[in-house]
Enzyme design. Sequence first.
Site, mmCIF file in Angstrom:
data_model
loop_
_atom_site.group_PDB
_atom_site.id
_atom_site.type_symbol
_atom_site.label_atom_id
_atom_site.label_comp_id
_atom_site.label_asym_id
_atom_site.label_seq_id
_atom_site.Cartn_x
_atom_site.Cartn_y
_atom_site.Cartn_z
ATOM 1 N N LYS A 45 2.761 11.288 -3.542
ATOM 2 C CA LYS A 45 1.668 10.667 -4.284
ATOM 3 C C LYS A 45 0.707 11.715 -4.856
ATOM 4 O O LYS A 45 0.002 11.457 -5.813
ATOM 5 C CB LYS A 45 0.924 9.730 -3.332
ATOM 6 C CG LYS A 45 -0.043 8.795 -4.005
ATOM 7 C CD LYS A 45 -0.533 7.782 -2.994
ATOM 8 C CE LYS A 45 -1.619 6.903 -3.531
ATOM 9 N NZ LYS A 45 -2.076 5.957 -2.499
ATOM 10 N N ASP B 152 0.874 -1.165 0.000
ATOM 11 C CA ASP B 152 0.000 0.000 0.000
ATOM 12 C C ASP B 152 0.913 1.217 0.000
ATOM 13 O O ASP B 152 1.498 1.568 1.023
ATOM 14 C CB ASP B 152 -0.897 -0.039 1.250
ATOM 15 C CG ASP B 152 -1.742 1.227 1.408
ATOM 16 O OD1 ASP B 152 -1.670 2.113 0.528
ATOM 17 O OD2 ASP B 152 -2.472 1.327 2.415
ATOM 18 N N ASP C 234 -12.994 5.256 1.341
ATOM 19 C CA ASP C 234 -11.567 5.298 1.680
ATOM 20 C C ASP C 234 -11.067 6.741 1.683
ATOM 21 O O ASP C 234 -10.881 7.349 0.630
ATOM 22 C CB ASP C 234 -10.786 4.457 0.660
ATOM 23 C CG ASP C 234 -9.275 4.453 0.916
ATOM 24 O OD1 ASP C 234 -8.806 5.197 1.801
ATOM 25 O OD2 ASP C 234 -8.564 3.698 0.230
ATOM 26 N N GLU D 179 -7.174 0.527 -4.546
ATOM 27 C CA GLU D 179 -7.169 0.435 -3.079
ATOM 28 C C GLU D 179 -8.495 -0.031 -2.492
ATOM 29 O O GLU D 179 -8.514 -0.945 -1.668
ATOM 30 C CB GLU D 179 -6.730 1.778 -2.479
ATOM 31 C CG GLU D 179 -5.247 1.989 -2.678
ATOM 32 C CD GLU D 179 -4.791 3.425 -2.499
ATOM 33 O OE1 GLU D 179 -5.570 4.248 -1.990
ATOM 34 O OE2 GLU D 179 -3.645 3.713 -2.878
HETATM 35 P P1 ADP Z 1 -2.784 7.292 2.960
HETATM 36 O O1 ADP Z 1 -3.548 6.120 2.478
HETATM 37 O O2 ADP Z 1 -3.043 8.521 2.190
HETATM 38 O O3 ADP Z 1 -1.340 7.044 3.184
HETATM 39 P P2 ADP Z 1 -3.718 6.849 5.657
HETATM 40 O O4 ADP Z 1 -4.818 5.898 5.430
HETATM 41 O O5 ADP Z 1 -2.496 6.384 6.340
HETATM 42 O O6 ADP Z 1 -3.360 7.662 4.363
HETATM 43 O O7 ADP Z 1 -4.344 8.066 6.455
HETATM 44 C C1 ADP Z 1 -3.580 9.173 6.767
HETATM 45 C C2 ADP Z 1 -4.479 10.253 7.244
HETATM 46 O O8 ADP Z 1 -5.239 9.784 8.343
HETATM 47 C C3 ADP Z 1 -3.698 11.464 7.707
HETATM 48 O O9 ADP Z 1 -4.332 12.632 7.241
HETATM 49 C C4 ADP Z 1 -3.782 11.338 9.206
HETATM 50 O O10 ADP Z 1 -3.667 12.591 9.849
HETATM 51 C C5 ADP Z 1 -5.151 10.732 9.370
HETATM 52 N N1 ADP Z 1 -5.305 10.072 10.672
HETATM 53 C C6 ADP Z 1 -4.593 9.037 11.179
HETATM 54 N N2 ADP Z 1 -4.990 8.751 12.423
HETATM 55 C C7 ADP Z 1 -5.988 9.624 12.696
HETATM 56 C C8 ADP Z 1 -6.821 9.854 13.844
HETATM 57 N N3 ADP Z 1 -6.691 9.129 14.956
HETATM 58 N N4 ADP Z 1 -7.732 10.840 13.770
HETATM 59 C C9 ADP Z 1 -7.852 11.579 12.653
HETATM 60 N N5 ADP Z 1 -7.122 11.427 11.554
HETATM 61 C C10 ADP Z 1 -6.193 10.458 11.580
HETATM 62 MG MG MG Z 2 -4.477 4.612 1.778
#
Ligand code: ADP
Ligand code: MG
Length: 622
Positions: A87, A25, A209, A187
């Site tokens: 990305k 991922d 998502d 995804e």
């Molecule tokens: P990506 O798939 O884009 O890499 P993720 O699924 O890892 O992203 O999500 C990242 C996002 O989720 C970030 O904006 C992060 O700040 C947010 N995030 C992660 N944990 C929390 C939380 N506990 N509360 C709110 N937002 C969160």
């Molecule tokens: Mg993601």
Amino acid sequence: MALLQIAEPGLTAAPHQHRLAVGIDLGTTNSLVAAVRSGMAVCLPDAFGRVTLPSVVRYGSNGDADVGFDALKAQKIDPANTISSAKRLIGRSLSDIHADENTRFLPYRFGENERVIELHTRAGSKTPIEVSADILRVLKQRAEVSLGGELVGAVITVPAYFDDAQRQATKDAARLAGLNVLRLLNEPTAAAIAYGLDNRAEGTFAVYDLGGGTFDVSILTLSRGLFEVKATNGNSALGGDDFDHRLFCWLLEQNHLSSLPEIDNALLLSLARAAKESLTTDNSTTIQATLSDGTSIATTIDCGTFHQITQHLIAKTLEPVKQAMRDANVRKQDIKGVIMVGGATRMRHVQQAVATFFGQTPLTNLNPDEVVALGAAMQANVLAGNKNDEEWLLLDVTPLSLGLETYGGLTEKVIPRNSTLPTARAQDFTTFKDGQTAMMIHVVQGERELVSDCRSLARFTLRGIPPMVAGAARIRVTFQVDADGLLSVSAREQTTGVQAQIEVKPSYGLDDAAITQMLKDSIAHAAGDAAERARAEAVVEAQSLMDAVNNALALDADLLNDDEHAAIQAALNHVQTKLANAEAAVIRETAQILSKTTDSFAEKRMNRNIQRALQGKKLAEI
Ligand code: ADP
Ligand code: MG
């Protein structure tokens, strides 16, 4: 229809031979690698037991790239050389980035190249493709150390709503990282696979998502072994980052601040993100900071205010949801469950809005960070040919319509969005002038009527058409989209058989020559990569030794006097201090010392165990 995804030709495994394949991922914010081990998909941890790798790369002055947590930490102090959110930039053009509210404010020094985005760092100019390759390389290494061998390939996930250029660029990044891409997988589809296989779910599901930088929604039907994507939609420039940015702007307004130095922006943005995350569990939080000119700020924000200032972002996600439902021809009451994916779906008002919209509580039982990687690993395992017993079928779709420019700057759609992959369609065109002997074919992607509103993918020319009156030639243009969602186009004049064909290399991105050059350059860096790999292996070995010593202490510490005990503890601590940064040789050396220090302990334990084993036994029984 050739839709069954079992093994690729030539990839059929010999019986009992497990081929090492992973799911990756590659996220905007965090990246993960997972593999199926003993029949179970698991995310693979780093040497410290962490499964997520922040998708952040910091470039140093001697060409080295620091990837992950350390780079993330450095972002506040070295924003220009520390690239995150690559990305959001990958497969896009400079004008896309300038036009996009979300990328315009990124603290990087952009180059002038319109075709490929270049970021000027102290290690030279880097494209988002190279930055992504640096992240993938770390994950590849992690997987090889942890699985103990070379990978045959990887399934890499992309947002369903990525267009051809973004997909192609992702594939190029994998190639640069030395990864064989078994498939690009959407995804939300990956998440549905993980959810569906885990829960043996049946029926129509929606996957919502919301990650750091992208939003995707897919409508799927799951039934025994069949995953069929009905429609997909999204916004490739909307995610948790936008909530951070909104909060950051609010913070500036509250403190009557405007145009701050880059370093202060980076600081406040990262504090805004932390505040956003804490508001998921706390009812209010205070953002405190000292700016570079010495100004201190301390601003408290409560949940209600945060929800209010960001509600419009959630509303923005519901438009693609509605569109996907229209395309899939399903109503809200047909949806059996809503699978929540992405860290940003942890926010309470996101969950509330989704619950209100669908009239049901969304499903949050799978870890929203891991679910995509796990699904990708399951798919990789099938594609690598490891799973011959229980096959399942995956029918995915193309997210955006593909078409051609016709006279007057209009688009003619050849493959409509949400067509099941892989797919091929042909359409006949004709010349528009008497005696016309060549035809320019302009391939575009998007839903709009005007070419200027769509994304230009590629242009090529069909030559050698025999001169005829306008409208007499019959030119058949065939579009083919493979299982990765990548397009190739061919054109053929039907009466003469004159043919032209291209693999669509998008108008934006790297050409083959550039990639070849980068591969050559990366060989020059191979020494550094090998050192990093040796280091990772040394860390794993040292850790298993430490585990063994700790276990032995837990069982038999009474065999040691205080001095011996202290000496072993000191040797353990010494190894621990070297794990994070030391070179492989140093880690091995300290591990060696630990091993020596425990020699006599090991001997005593052995004697004790022999005694225990012998107790009460006659010589003849031994
Ligand atoms: P990506 O798939 O884009 O890499 P993720 O699924 O890892 O992203 O999500 C990242 C996002 O989720 C970030 O904006 C992060 O700040 C947010 N995030 C992660 N944990 C929390 C939380 N506990 N509360 C709110 N937002 C969160
Ligand atoms: Mg993601």
